[in-house]
Write a protein that holds these residues in place. Structure first.
Motif, PDB file in Angstrom:
ATOM      1  N   GLU A 341       5.115   2.569 -17.089  1.00 48.01           N
ATOM      2  CA  GLU A 341       3.817   3.233 -16.916  1.00 48.01           C
ATOM      3  C   GLU A 341       3.471   3.394 -15.442  1.00 48.01           C
ATOM      4  OE1 GLU A 341       1.462   0.618 -19.265  1.00 48.01           O
ATOM      5  OE2 GLU A 341       1.921   1.639 -21.167  1.00 48.01           O
ATOM      6  N   ARG A 342       3.809   2.391 -14.649  1.00 51.16           N
ATOM      7  CA  ARG A 342       3.576   2.517 -13.207  1.00 51.16           C
ATOM      8  C   ARG A 342       4.488   3.587 -12.611  1.00 51.16           C
ATOM      9  NH1 ARG A 342       2.918  -3.951 -11.634  1.00 51.16           N
ATOM     10  NH2 ARG A 342       0.788  -4.155 -12.480  1.00 51.16           N
ATOM     11  N   GLY A 343       5.718   3.665 -13.128  1.00 51.99           N
ATOM     12  CA  GLY A 343       6.621   4.697 -12.653  1.00 51.99           C
ATOM     13  C   GLY A 343       6.112   6.092 -12.960  1.00 51.99           C
ATOM     14  N   ALA A 344       5.504   6.242 -14.106  1.00 53.50           N
ATOM     15  CA  ALA A 344       4.976   7.548 -14.486  1.00 53.50           C
ATOM     16  C   ALA A 344       3.849   7.994 -13.558  1.00 53.50           C
ATOM     17  CB  ALA A 344       4.471   7.501 -15.936  1.00 53.50           C
ATOM     18  N   MET A 345       3.187   7.043 -12.919  1.00 52.36           N
ATOM     19  CA  MET A 345       2.066   7.378 -12.029  1.00 52.36           C
ATOM     20  C   MET A 345       2.486   7.482 -10.562  1.00 52.36           C
ATOM     21  SD  MET A 345      -1.102   5.157 -13.583  1.00 52.36           S
ATOM     22  CE  MET A 345      -0.250   3.559 -13.455  1.00 52.36           C
ATOM     23  N   SER A 346       3.737   7.130 -10.253  1.00 56.68           N
ATOM     24  CA  SER A 346       4.177   7.164  -8.858  1.00 56.68           C
ATOM     25  C   SER A 346       4.316   8.602  -8.368  1.00 56.68           C
ATOM     26  CB  SER A 346       5.506   6.427  -8.704  1.00 56.68           C
ATOM     27  OG  SER A 346       5.855   6.290  -7.350  1.00 56.68           O
ATOM     28  N   THR A 347       4.158   8.773  -7.079  1.00 59.08           N
ATOM     29  CA  THR A 347       4.222  10.106  -6.485  1.00 59.08           C
ATOM     30  C   THR A 347       5.168  10.097  -5.290  1.00 59.08           C
ATOM     31  OG1 THR A 347       2.425   9.691  -4.916  1.00 59.08           O
ATOM     32  CG2 THR A 347       1.816  10.510  -7.120  1.00 59.08           C
ATOM     33  N   GLY A 348       5.563  11.274  -4.878  1.00 58.27           N
ATOM     34  CA  GLY A 348       6.393  11.404  -3.693  1.00 58.27           C
ATOM     35  C   GLY A 348       5.703  10.858  -2.453  1.00 58.27           C
ATOM     36  N   ARG A 349       4.394  11.013  -2.377  1.00 57.13           N
ATOM     37  CA  ARG A 349       3.654  10.496  -1.219  1.00 57.13           C
ATOM     38  C   ARG A 349       3.743   8.975  -1.156  1.00 57.13           C
ATOM     39  NH1 ARG A 349      -2.323  12.725  -0.296  1.00 57.13           N
ATOM     40  NH2 ARG A 349      -1.043  14.577   0.059  1.00 57.13           N
ATOM     41  N   ILE A 350       3.631   8.322  -2.316  1.00 53.20           N
ATOM     42  CA  ILE A 350       3.765   6.861  -2.359  1.00 53.20           C
ATOM     43  C   ILE A 350       5.170   6.453  -1.937  1.00 53.20           C
ATOM     44  CG2 ILE A 350       3.853   4.878  -3.925  1.00 53.20           C
ATOM     45  CD1 ILE A 350       1.588   6.214  -5.527  1.00 53.20           C
ATOM     46  N   PHE A 351       6.160   7.184  -2.433  1.00 52.20           N
ATOM     47  CA  PHE A 351       7.543   6.849  -2.088  1.00 52.20           C
ATOM     48  C   PHE A 351       7.786   7.008  -0.589  1.00 52.20           C
ATOM     49  CE2 PHE A 351      12.144   7.950  -1.847  1.00 52.20           C
ATOM     50  CZ  PHE A 351      12.636   6.752  -2.335  1.00 52.20           C
ATOM     51  N   MET A 352       7.242   8.059   0.013  1.00 59.40           N
ATOM     52  CA  MET A 352       7.403   8.250   1.459  1.00 59.40           C
ATOM     53  C   MET A 352       6.766   7.092   2.228  1.00 59.40           C
ATOM     54  SD  MET A 352       9.276  10.710   2.412  1.00 59.40           S
ATOM     55  CE  MET A 352       8.809  10.600   4.130  1.00 59.40           C
ATOM     56  N   ALA A 353       5.663   6.569   1.713  1.00 58.88           N
ATOM     57  CA  ALA A 353       5.022   5.436   2.378  1.00 58.88           C
ATOM     58  C   ALA A 353       5.924   4.205   2.358  1.00 58.88           C
ATOM     59  CB  ALA A 353       3.681   5.130   1.712  1.00 58.88           C
ATOM     60  N   THR A 354       6.698   4.035   1.287  1.00 65.71           N
ATOM     61  CA  THR A 354       7.624   2.891   1.255  1.00 65.71           C
ATOM     62  C   THR A 354       8.729   3.067   2.289  1.00 65.71           C
ATOM     63  OG1 THR A 354       9.195   3.724  -0.423  1.00 65.71           O
ATOM     64  CG2 THR A 354       7.181   2.679  -1.230  1.00 65.71           C
ATOM     65  N   MET A 355       9.151   4.284   2.530  1.00 65.23           N
ATOM     66  CA  MET A 355      10.170   4.531   3.548  1.00 65.23           C
ATOM     67  C   MET A 355       9.616   4.283   4.950  1.00 65.23           C
ATOM     68  SD  MET A 355      11.892   7.934   1.839  1.00 65.23           S
ATOM     69  CE  MET A 355      13.146   8.150   3.077  1.00 65.23           C
ATOM     70  N   GLN A 356       8.371   4.658   5.154  1.00 67.65           N
ATOM     71  CA  GLN A 356       7.735   4.389   6.448  1.00 67.65           C
ATOM     72  C   GLN A 356       7.584   2.886   6.671  1.00 67.65           C
ATOM     73  OE1 GLN A 356       4.261   6.749   5.775  1.00 67.65           O
ATOM     74  NE2 GLN A 356       5.177   8.629   6.581  1.00 67.65           N
ATOM     75  N   ALA A 357       7.297   2.149   5.592  1.00 62.29           N
ATOM     76  CA  ALA A 357       7.199   0.696   5.701  1.00 62.29           C
ATOM     77  C   ALA A 357       8.553   0.095   6.060  1.00 62.29           C
ATOM     78  CB  ALA A 357       6.682   0.101   4.383  1.00 62.29           C
ATOM     79  N   ALA A 358       9.622   0.620   5.483  1.00 60.34           N
ATOM     80  CA  ALA A 358      10.967   0.120   5.804  1.00 60.34           C
ATOM     81  C   ALA A 358      11.273   0.329   7.288  1.00 60.34           C
ATOM     82  CB  ALA A 358      12.008   0.815   4.930  1.00 60.34           C
ATOM     83  N   ALA A 359      10.917   1.492   7.806  1.00 56.42           N
ATOM     84  CA  ALA A 359      11.147   1.754   9.227  1.00 56.42           C
ATOM     85  C   ALA A 359      10.345   0.785  10.089  1.00 56.42           C
ATOM     86  CB  ALA A 359      10.771   3.196   9.546  1.00 56.42           C
ATOM     87  N   ARG A 360       9.120   0.546   9.708  1.00 56.63           N
ATOM     88  CA  ARG A 360       8.271  -0.389  10.460  1.00 56.63           C
ATOM     89  C   ARG A 360       8.845  -1.800  10.424  1.00 56.63           C
ATOM     90  NH1 ARG A 360       2.014  -1.642   8.648  1.00 56.63           N
ATOM     91  NH2 ARG A 360       1.551  -3.255  10.224  1.00 56.63           N
ATOM     92  N   MET A 361       9.363  -2.221   9.288  1.00 52.78           N
ATOM     93  CA  MET A 361       9.946  -3.556   9.169  1.00 52.78           C
ATOM     94  C   MET A 361      11.143  -3.723  10.098  1.00 52.78           C
ATOM     95  SD  MET A 361       9.756  -3.971   5.015  1.00 52.78           S
ATOM     96  CE  MET A 361      10.690  -5.504   4.939  1.00 52.78           C
TER      97      MET A 361
END
Length: 475
Positions: A341-361
């Motif tokens: 259910e959480r996957g069904a609500m995920s968006t490309g914008r949310i996914f891009m934010a996880t990539m930005q977090a990885a770069a920051r880490m």
């Protein structure tokens, strides 16, 4: 030698004895099967078993050793395979009610390599449904329990593999790690678990294309983990992510005198149980005794690190599961349905934010690992949750503070985000409830040998694990 001692032989020692003809593969397999039959009703690590076929294969291996013609580096060893990868003609259930009759028509690359090297698959190991939890139970297979204290989980999602190894039901075992699924159970069961860097080992699609996902070995010694990793790894023609050339890790290493080791108590993001912290500090003293310098460091990370990791898993694994909701939602475990259910609500914008977090880490982790040989931190922030814990309905507290029930009680997800870093999990001791604790040794990107060198030095200093009856679970 008592049969139980055979069950706890390291893979390396068993192979040496096979070659010296002081032990036969059939004798070892017979002991492991007897132990498995004894322990399975109490701990439930296995799903499917193939004891008859395994004994036939062990006798064939025995004949090869008698001729001086072993077929490969694992010939004759009982290997437990996680019930999520494929062996042609044998069922793979993923711990799911609606997949219980699924039989693949091909064999996953790592499994094929293990069998080609002479490893004998005598059993498949339990997982939570679709490997999407840090504990191991499902509606299909029931609860898998920790050999050190059956009231607690062996961890997950490779919990069946870990419980089997800790209780002498296999010699080595496979796992996979997309949020800590090798390292969590390795820590909770007092084992060695290796999360290779992304691309080192092949995987099945589509998750071979997810940098968070890694297949790898679980073992009772660092040497055994290296042995199995060297079989599993290498480029594969059907997996574009696999790395060339194949990396073969050595089994012997120089001392770590004068190494610089960075240490973080909580990665700036987690509450840590006092017993976990105590055992971690004791482990660091071992490294100091070996001549290494150990410095506490601040990575500048915060709670957003865990949040980003969970959002990535929602977007990838959750999105795939969401496609099954309409037809199979009622058959799913509630923790699986929650992720879908959480996957069904995920968006490309949310996914891009996880990539930005990885770069920051990595902006802080990368330079740190240029200065230090490795980074060490706890594996699990809590020794373990209860055997029947359900993150869809239950809560977790550490130090009186509520933490995210999904993966907030473990410290593994940051190094799925930092997926190109090899990570070796090794034991650090046991908590007062008997459940083991562990540490993670994190290396520079693609510097697998560094974490093995550190782990080998640490294990040697401690004299290893499981070598005597007193060092094993009292089952």
């Amino acid at each position: 030698m008592p049969d139980l001692d055979l069950c706890y032989l390291s893979a390396a020692e068993a192979l040496d004895r096979f070659k010296a003809k002081t032990l036969s593969p059939a004798e070892l397999m017979e002991a492991v099967i007897a132990r498995s039959a004894e322990v399975q009703p109490r701990l439930n690590p296995f799903t499917f078993t193939y004891y008859g076929e395994a004994m036939e294969a062990a006798r064939a291996s025995e004949a090869r050793y008698a001729r001086g013609e072993p077929t490969g580096s694992l010939d004759g060893l009982p290997v437990a395979i996680k019930d999520e990868s494929f062996i042609a003609g044998q069922p793979t259930s993923f711990g799911s009610l609606f997949m219980k009759d699924f039989v693949p028509d091909h064999t996953s690359a790592t499994n094929a390599r293990i069998m080609e090297a002479g490893g004998i698959v005598h059993a498949r190991t339990a997982t939570p449904e679709f490997s999407c939890a840090g504990y191991t139970w499902s509606r299909l297979w029931g609860i898998t329990r920790n050999p050190w204290n059956p009231d607690f989980t062996p961890g997950g999602s490779s919990g069946g593999s870990a419980a089997a190894l800790a209780s002498g039901m296999a010699t080595v075992a496979t796992g996979s790690d997309i949020g800590g699924s090798i390292r969590i159970p390795a820590s909770a069961c007092g084992l060695v678990g290796f999360k290779p860097p992304y691309g080192r080992n092949p995987d099945d699609p589509p998750f071979n294309l997810d940098p968070y996902c890694h297949t790898g070995p679980i073992a009772r010694t660092v040497t055994d983990a290296i042995l199995l990793q060297n079989v599993m790894c290498g480029p594969y023609e059907k997996d574009i992510a696999t790395l060339r050339p194949k990396l073969t890790l050595p089994s012997n290493y120089m001392p770590i005198k004068d190494w610089k080791i960075a240490y973080s108590r909580d990665l700036g993001a987690f509450e840590v149980d006092p017993e976990v912290e105590k055992n971690t500090l004791a482990a660091l003293d071992v490294f100091r005794s070996l001549g290494a310098r150990v410095d506490e460091v601040d990575l500048g990370w915060g709670p957003w690190v865990l949040e980003a990791g969970l959002e990535h898993l929602n977007h990838t694994t959750g999105s795939e599961l969401s496609m099954l909701l309409e037809e199979h939602g009622e058959e799913m475990c509630d923790y699986t349905r929650q992720l879908a259910e959480r996957g069904a609500m995920s968006t490309g914008r949310i996914f891009m934010a996880t990539m930005q977090a990885a770069a920051r880490m990595y902006e802080s982790l990368g330079p740190l690992l240029e200065e230090y040989n490795v980074l060490i931190c706890p594996t699990n922030a809590l020794p373990a949750v209860s055997a029947g814990f359900n993150h869809a309905t239950d809560t977790v507290e550490i130090n009186g503070k509520a933490v995210d029930p999904v993966l907030g009680w473990v410290m593994t997800t940051p190094f799925n985000t930092m997926s190109r870093c090899p990570v070796l999990a090794v034991p650090s001791g046991r908590a007062s409830n008997g459940v083991p604790t562990g540490i993670q040794i994190v290396g520079r990107t693609y510097c697998d040998a560094d974490v093995m060198q550190a782990g080998m030095a640490y294990e040697t200093a401690l004299g290893g694990w499981y070598g005597s009856p007193e060092a094993r679970p009292a089952l």
